[in-house]
Design a protein around this motif. Sequence first.
Motif, short mmCIF file in Angstrom:
data_model
loop_
_atom_site.label_atom_id
_atom_site.label_comp_id
_atom_site.label_asym_id
_atom_site.label_seq_id
_atom_site.Cartn_x
_atom_site.Cartn_y
_atom_site.Cartn_z
N PRO A 97 0.83 -1.21 0.00
CA PRO A 97 0.00 0.00 0.00
C PRO A 97 0.86 1.25 0.00
N GLY A 98 0.45 2.23 -0.79
CA GLY A 98 1.18 3.49 -0.85
C GLY A 98 2.46 3.44 -1.66
N ALA A 99 2.65 2.39 -2.44
CA ALA A 99 3.88 2.26 -3.23
C ALA A 99 4.02 3.38 -4.24
N GLU A 100 5.21 3.95 -4.34
CA GLU A 100 5.53 4.96 -5.36
C GLU A 100 5.96 4.23 -6.62
N ILE A 101 5.08 4.16 -7.61
CA ILE A 101 5.27 3.30 -8.77
C ILE A 101 5.69 4.11 -9.99
N PHE A 102 6.71 3.60 -10.69
CA PHE A 102 7.15 4.15 -11.96
C PHE A 102 7.23 3.02 -12.98
N LEU A 103 6.65 3.21 -14.14
CA LEU A 103 6.72 2.21 -15.21
C LEU A 103 7.89 2.54 -16.13
N VAL A 104 8.71 1.55 -16.43
CA VAL A 104 9.80 1.73 -17.40
C VAL A 104 9.36 1.03 -18.67
N THR A 105 9.14 1.80 -19.74
CA THR A 105 8.52 1.26 -20.93
C THR A 105 8.94 2.02 -22.18
N THR A 106 8.97 1.34 -23.30
CA THR A 106 9.27 2.01 -24.57
C THR A 106 8.17 3.00 -24.96
N LYS A 107 7.00 2.90 -24.31
CA LYS A 107 5.91 3.83 -24.57
C LYS A 107 5.98 5.06 -23.67
N GLY A 108 6.98 5.12 -22.82
CA GLY A 108 7.11 6.26 -21.92
C GLY A 108 7.49 7.53 -22.65
N SER A 109 7.14 8.66 -22.06
CA SER A 109 7.44 9.95 -22.67
C SER A 109 8.51 10.73 -21.92
N VAL A 110 8.85 10.28 -20.72
CA VAL A 110 9.81 11.00 -19.89
C VAL A 110 11.11 10.21 -19.80
N PRO A 111 12.25 10.78 -20.20
CA PRO A 111 13.54 10.08 -20.04
C PRO A 111 13.78 9.72 -18.58
#
Length: 202
Positions: free
Chosen positions: A120-134
């Motif tokens: 619960p409360g996890a700070e989640i970041f997706l690493v993906t080729t569809k991402g827009s932010v370096p």
Amino acid sequence: MAEQNKQAAFSSGSASAAGSVGAASTGLAQSIPDVRHWPHPNLSTWGRPPLNIVLYQPEIPANTGNISRTCVVTGAALHLIEPLGFDISERAVRRAGLDYWQKLQLYTYRDWADFLARNPGAEIFLVTTKGSVPYTEIRYPRGAFLVFGRETAGLPEELHQAYPGRRLRIPMRSEYRSLNLSNAVAVVLFEALRQQGFPDLL
């Protein structure tokens, strides 16, 4: 708020399974008595990791083995979302991790809803080729969860919709699909650790 609402909607389909697990007050996954999951986390001996690596339904055992070794030497925890494309006890996984495997802070989950319920409360970041932010333009808080998709299919659309503002990419030439999964994990993990001052590392 919109991201939270989408996240809740995505996880509600498996609420009955996730609800039986309960929530961990520490924000890290709880240990549950399930013989299908190996090993059982011993939270009394594990400190809070600087970062968490999450593999969504990984398919290639050697990649997960290499990532496990990277996690051990950096102090990161490894979280695996089932179904996996291999048995976690397979020799290919352990061989890649060598003698580091038994020192790995490892958690396994039945599905994404189970992961959310136990963190619960996890700070989640997706690493993906569809991402827009370096990936270098994000500030990674201590204990952040970096999520990587399957080797062949990446992350499901539901996760992209749940975290539209938290999709990161590793810059690469446009004519190529992606980096090897274990390489991608290492690239982003070490950037996040660099930002944190390489905590407890020599």
